[in-house]
Design a protein around this motif. Structure first.
Motif, PDB file in Angstrom:
ATOM      1  N   MET A   1     -20.839  -5.396 -20.668  1.00 17.72           N
ATOM      2  CA  MET A   1     -20.225  -4.798 -20.340  1.00 17.72           C
ATOM      3  C   MET A   1     -20.615  -6.386 -18.806  1.00 17.72           C
ATOM      4  SD  MET A   1     -17.102  -3.688 -18.900  1.00 17.72           S
ATOM      5  CE  MET A   1     -16.948  -2.481 -20.008  1.00 17.72           C
ATOM      6  N   PHE A   2     -19.613  -6.883 -18.700  1.00 17.52           N
ATOM      7  CA  PHE A   2     -19.716  -7.977 -17.454  1.00 17.52           C
ATOM      8  C   PHE A   2     -20.128  -7.348 -16.168  1.00 17.52           C
ATOM      9  CE2 PHE A   2     -18.366 -10.533 -21.053  1.00 17.52           C
ATOM     10  CZ  PHE A   2     -19.304 -11.547 -21.137  1.00 17.52           C
ATOM     11  N   ASP A   3     -20.528  -7.878 -15.239  1.00 21.00           N
ATOM     12  CA  ASP A   3     -20.240  -7.648 -13.189  1.00 21.00           C
ATOM     13  C   ASP A   3     -18.589  -6.945 -13.157  1.00 21.00           C
ATOM     14  OD1 ASP A   3     -20.821  -7.495 -11.120  1.00 21.00           O
ATOM     15  OD2 ASP A   3     -21.911  -8.584 -10.371  1.00 21.00           O
ATOM     16  N   GLN A   4     -18.190  -6.531 -12.434  1.00 20.46           N
ATOM     17  CA  GLN A   4     -17.064  -6.228 -12.381  1.00 20.46           C
ATOM     18  C   GLN A   4     -16.831  -6.851 -10.725  1.00 20.46           C
ATOM     19  OE1 GLN A   4     -14.432  -5.906 -14.605  1.00 20.46           O
ATOM     20  NE2 GLN A   4     -16.195  -5.615 -15.714  1.00 20.46           N
ATOM     21  N   THR A   5     -17.700  -7.423 -10.192  1.00 16.16           N
ATOM     22  CA  THR A   5     -17.795  -8.135  -8.278  1.00 16.16           C
ATOM     23  C   THR A   5     -18.182  -9.002  -9.090  1.00 16.16           C
ATOM     24  OG1 THR A   5     -20.061  -7.837  -8.230  1.00 16.16           O
ATOM     25  CG2 THR A   5     -18.448  -5.831  -8.443  1.00 16.16           C
ATOM     26  N   LEU A   6     -18.088 -10.255 -10.093  1.00 15.62           N
ATOM     27  CA  LEU A   6     -18.822 -11.385 -10.214  1.00 15.62           C
ATOM     28  C   LEU A   6     -17.076 -12.308  -9.125  1.00 15.62           C
ATOM     29  CD1 LEU A   6     -20.494 -13.704 -11.233  1.00 15.62           C
ATOM     30  CD2 LEU A   6     -18.572 -13.817 -13.339  1.00 15.62           C
ATOM     31  N   GLN A   7     -17.655 -13.133  -8.813  1.00 20.80           N
ATOM     32  CA  GLN A   7     -16.359 -14.179  -8.113  1.00 20.80           C
ATOM     33  C   GLN A   7     -17.132 -15.621  -7.946  1.00 20.80           C
ATOM     34  OE1 GLN A   7     -17.100 -12.623  -3.535  1.00 20.80           O
ATOM     35  NE2 GLN A   7     -14.559 -11.843  -4.036  1.00 20.80           N
ATOM     36  N   PHE A   8     -16.267 -16.424  -8.037  1.00 25.85           N
ATOM     37  CA  PHE A   8     -17.229 -17.620  -8.211  1.00 25.85           C
ATOM     38  C   PHE A   8     -16.813 -18.433  -6.515  1.00 25.85           C
ATOM     39  CE2 PHE A   8     -15.852 -16.393 -12.546  1.00 25.85           C
ATOM     40  CZ  PHE A   8     -16.778 -16.526 -12.990  1.00 25.85           C
ATOM     41  N   LEU A   9     -16.541 -17.913  -6.305  1.00 25.99           N
ATOM     42  CA  LEU A   9     -15.911 -18.754  -4.764  1.00 25.99           C
ATOM     43  C   LEU A   9     -15.930 -17.216  -3.861  1.00 25.99           C
ATOM     44  CD1 LEU A   9     -15.939 -21.102  -3.086  1.00 25.99           C
ATOM     45  CD2 LEU A   9     -13.435 -21.034  -2.885  1.00 25.99           C
ATOM     46  N   THR A  10     -16.492 -16.980  -2.957  1.00 26.79           N
ATOM     47  CA  THR A  10     -16.879 -16.361  -1.968  1.00 26.79           C
ATOM     48  C   THR A  10     -16.196 -16.564  -0.350  1.00 26.79           C
ATOM     49  OG1 THR A  10     -18.291 -16.878  -0.660  1.00 26.79           O
ATOM     50  CG2 THR A  10     -18.890 -15.669  -2.732  1.00 26.79           C
ATOM     51  N   PRO A  11     -15.851 -15.398   0.411  1.00 28.54           N
ATOM     52  CA  PRO A  11     -14.666 -15.786   1.133  1.00 28.54           C
ATOM     53  C   PRO A  11     -15.526 -16.655   2.231  1.00 28.54           C
ATOM     54  CG  PRO A  11     -14.692 -13.572   0.832  1.00 28.54           C
ATOM     55  CD  PRO A  11     -15.598 -13.825  -0.484  1.00 28.54           C
ATOM     56  N   GLU A  12     -16.810 -16.568   2.301  1.00 29.53           N
ATOM     57  CA  GLU A  12     -17.428 -17.335   3.293  1.00 29.53           C
ATOM     58  C   GLU A  12     -18.025 -18.671   2.792  1.00 29.53           C
ATOM     59  OE1 GLU A  12     -19.139 -13.034   3.096  1.00 29.53           O
ATOM     60  OE2 GLU A  12     -18.850 -14.327   1.668  1.00 29.53           O
ATOM     61  N   GLU A  13     -17.579 -19.427   1.265  1.00 29.78           N
ATOM     62  CA  GLU A  13     -17.136 -20.565   0.890  1.00 29.78           C
ATOM     63  C   GLU A  13     -16.133 -21.288   1.830  1.00 29.78           C
ATOM     64  OE1 GLU A  13     -20.696 -19.909  -3.066  1.00 29.78           O
ATOM     65  OE2 GLU A  13     -18.822 -19.043  -2.817  1.00 29.78           O
ATOM     66  N   SER A  14     -15.097 -20.947   0.971  1.00 33.74           N
ATOM     67  CA  SER A  14     -13.435 -20.599   1.134  1.00 33.74           C
ATOM     68  C   SER A  14     -13.814 -20.809   2.511  1.00 33.74           C
ATOM     69  CB  SER A  14     -13.069 -19.959   0.622  1.00 33.74           C
ATOM     70  OG  SER A  14     -11.851 -20.372   0.751  1.00 33.74           O
ATOM     71  N   ALA A  15     -14.137 -20.022   3.798  1.00 40.01           N
ATOM     72  CA  ALA A  15     -14.040 -20.400   4.803  1.00 40.01           C
ATOM     73  C   ALA A  15     -15.114 -21.480   5.339  1.00 40.01           C
ATOM     74  CB  ALA A  15     -14.736 -19.180   6.013  1.00 40.01           C
ATOM     75  N   GLU A  16     -16.121 -21.966   4.791  1.00 40.17           N
ATOM     76  CA  GLU A  16     -16.953 -23.147   5.106  1.00 40.17           C
ATOM     77  C   GLU A  16     -15.564 -24.502   4.766  1.00 40.17           C
ATOM     78  OE1 GLU A  16     -20.554 -24.022   4.101  1.00 40.17           O
ATOM     79  OE2 GLU A  16     -20.580 -21.805   3.658  1.00 40.17           O
ATOM     80  N   VAL A  17     -14.925 -24.509   3.534  1.00 43.48           N
ATOM     81  CA  VAL A  17     -14.213 -25.406   3.563  1.00 43.48           C
ATOM     82  C   VAL A  17     -13.418 -25.585   4.321  1.00 43.48           C
ATOM     83  CG1 VAL A  17     -12.216 -25.923   1.162  1.00 43.48           C
ATOM     84  CG2 VAL A  17     -14.680 -25.071   0.429  1.00 43.48           C
ATOM     85  N   ASP A  18     -12.410 -24.543   4.662  1.00 41.44           N
ATOM     86  CA  ASP A  18     -11.226 -23.834   5.779  1.00 41.44           C
ATOM     87  C   ASP A  18     -11.836 -25.534   6.876  1.00 41.44           C
ATOM     88  OD1 ASP A  18      -9.493 -23.552   4.121  1.00 41.44           O
ATOM     89  OD2 ASP A  18     -10.028 -21.156   4.866  1.00 41.44           O
ATOM     90  N   LYS A  19     -12.928 -25.349   7.534  1.00 40.83           N
ATOM     91  CA  LYS A  19     -13.721 -25.882   7.893  1.00 40.83           C
ATOM     92  C   LYS A  19     -13.990 -27.364   7.990  1.00 40.83           C
ATOM     93  CE  LYS A  19     -17.109 -23.152   9.119  1.00 40.83           C
ATOM     94  NZ  LYS A  19     -17.701 -22.221   9.355  1.00 40.83           N
ATOM     95  N   ALA A  20     -13.814 -28.130   6.817  1.00 41.01           N
ATOM     96  CA  ALA A  20     -14.452 -29.002   6.389  1.00 41.01           C
ATOM     97  C   ALA A  20     -13.029 -30.045   7.004  1.00 41.01           C
ATOM     98  CB  ALA A  20     -14.709 -29.293   4.831  1.00 41.01           C
ATOM     99  N   LEU A  21     -13.459 -31.642   7.514  1.00 50.40           N
ATOM    100  CA  LEU A  21     -12.358 -32.471   8.045  1.00 50.40           C
ATOM    101  C   LEU A  21     -12.158 -32.933   6.096  1.00 50.40           C
ATOM    102  CD1 LEU A  21     -14.504 -34.026  10.750  1.00 50.40           C
ATOM    103  CD2 LEU A  21     -13.166 -31.934  10.481  1.00 50.40           C
ATOM    104  N   LEU A  22     -11.047 -31.999   6.075  1.00 53.94           N
ATOM    105  CA  LEU A  22     -10.043 -32.566   4.584  1.00 53.94           C
ATOM    106  C   LEU A  22      -9.265 -32.544   4.473  1.00 53.94           C
ATOM    107  CD1 LEU A  22     -12.845 -30.874   2.291  1.00 53.94           C
ATOM    108  CD2 LEU A  22     -13.156 -33.453   2.516  1.00 53.94           C
ATOM    109  N   THR A  23      -8.182 -33.232   3.530  1.00 50.58           N
ATOM    110  CA  THR A  23      -6.971 -32.640   3.058  1.00 50.58           C
ATOM    111  C   THR A  23      -7.259 -32.013   2.647  1.00 50.58           C
ATOM    112  OG1 THR A  23      -6.548 -34.300   1.518  1.00 50.58           O
ATOM    113  CG2 THR A  23      -6.907 -35.468   3.372  1.00 50.58           C
ATOM    114  N   THR A  24      -6.012 -31.248   3.313  1.00 49.49           N
ATOM    115  CA  THR A  24      -5.194 -29.613   2.262  1.00 49.49           C
ATOM    116  C   THR A  24      -5.439 -30.032   0.840  1.00 49.49           C
ATOM    117  OG1 THR A  24      -3.809 -28.842   3.109  1.00 49.49           O
ATOM    118  CG2 THR A  24      -3.137 -27.858   1.131  1.00 49.49           C
ATOM    119  N   PRO A  25      -5.091 -31.441  -0.405  1.00 47.45           N
ATOM    120  CA  PRO A  25      -5.166 -31.384  -1.790  1.00 47.45           C
ATOM    121  C   PRO A  25      -7.261 -31.626  -1.827  1.00 47.45           C
ATOM    122  CG  PRO A  25      -3.933 -32.978  -1.011  1.00 47.45           C
ATOM    123  CD  PRO A  25      -4.657 -32.075   0.592  1.00 47.45           C
TER     124      PRO A  25
END
Length: 94
Positions: A1-25
């Motif tokens: 059985m696979f780990d049901q808590t598996l995440q491929f992008l954590t909320p913290e990583e997503s927040a880091e991306v949000d802080k980056a000086l990048l366009t939405t795309p």
């Protein structure tokens, strides 16, 4: 059985991306790339090979096996938890 808590992008990583000086795309592509890198690492580990050794055919076979597991045992048995019941309305041409 696979780990049901598996995440491929954590909320913290997503927040880091949000802080980056990048366009939405660019932020979307960054999230997709980070998630893909983790998924490829997971697939390689599941197949007991390195990421560099993965072939297109092996990746497709892994997705097919995960899809079959979902169909036969339910979504909680699969690694990827998305459900797409009706994609007829999706226009993939554009």
């Amino acid at each position: 059985m696979f780990d049901q808590t598996l995440q491929f992008l954590t909320p913290e990583e997503s927040a880091e991306v949000d802080k980056a000086l990048l366009t939405t795309p660019e932020k979307f592509l960054t999230r997709l790339t980070l998630s893909t890198a983790k998924l490829l690492a997971f697939i390689a580990k599941d197949m007991d090979i390195s990421v560099d050794e993965l072939t297109t055919a092996q990746i497709i076979a892994w997705f097919e096996a995960d899809s079959k597991r979902k169909q036969e045992q339910g979504i909680n048995a699969s690694v990827l938890k998305w459900e797409a019941t009706n994609l007829e309305d999706v226009n993939l041409e554009n």
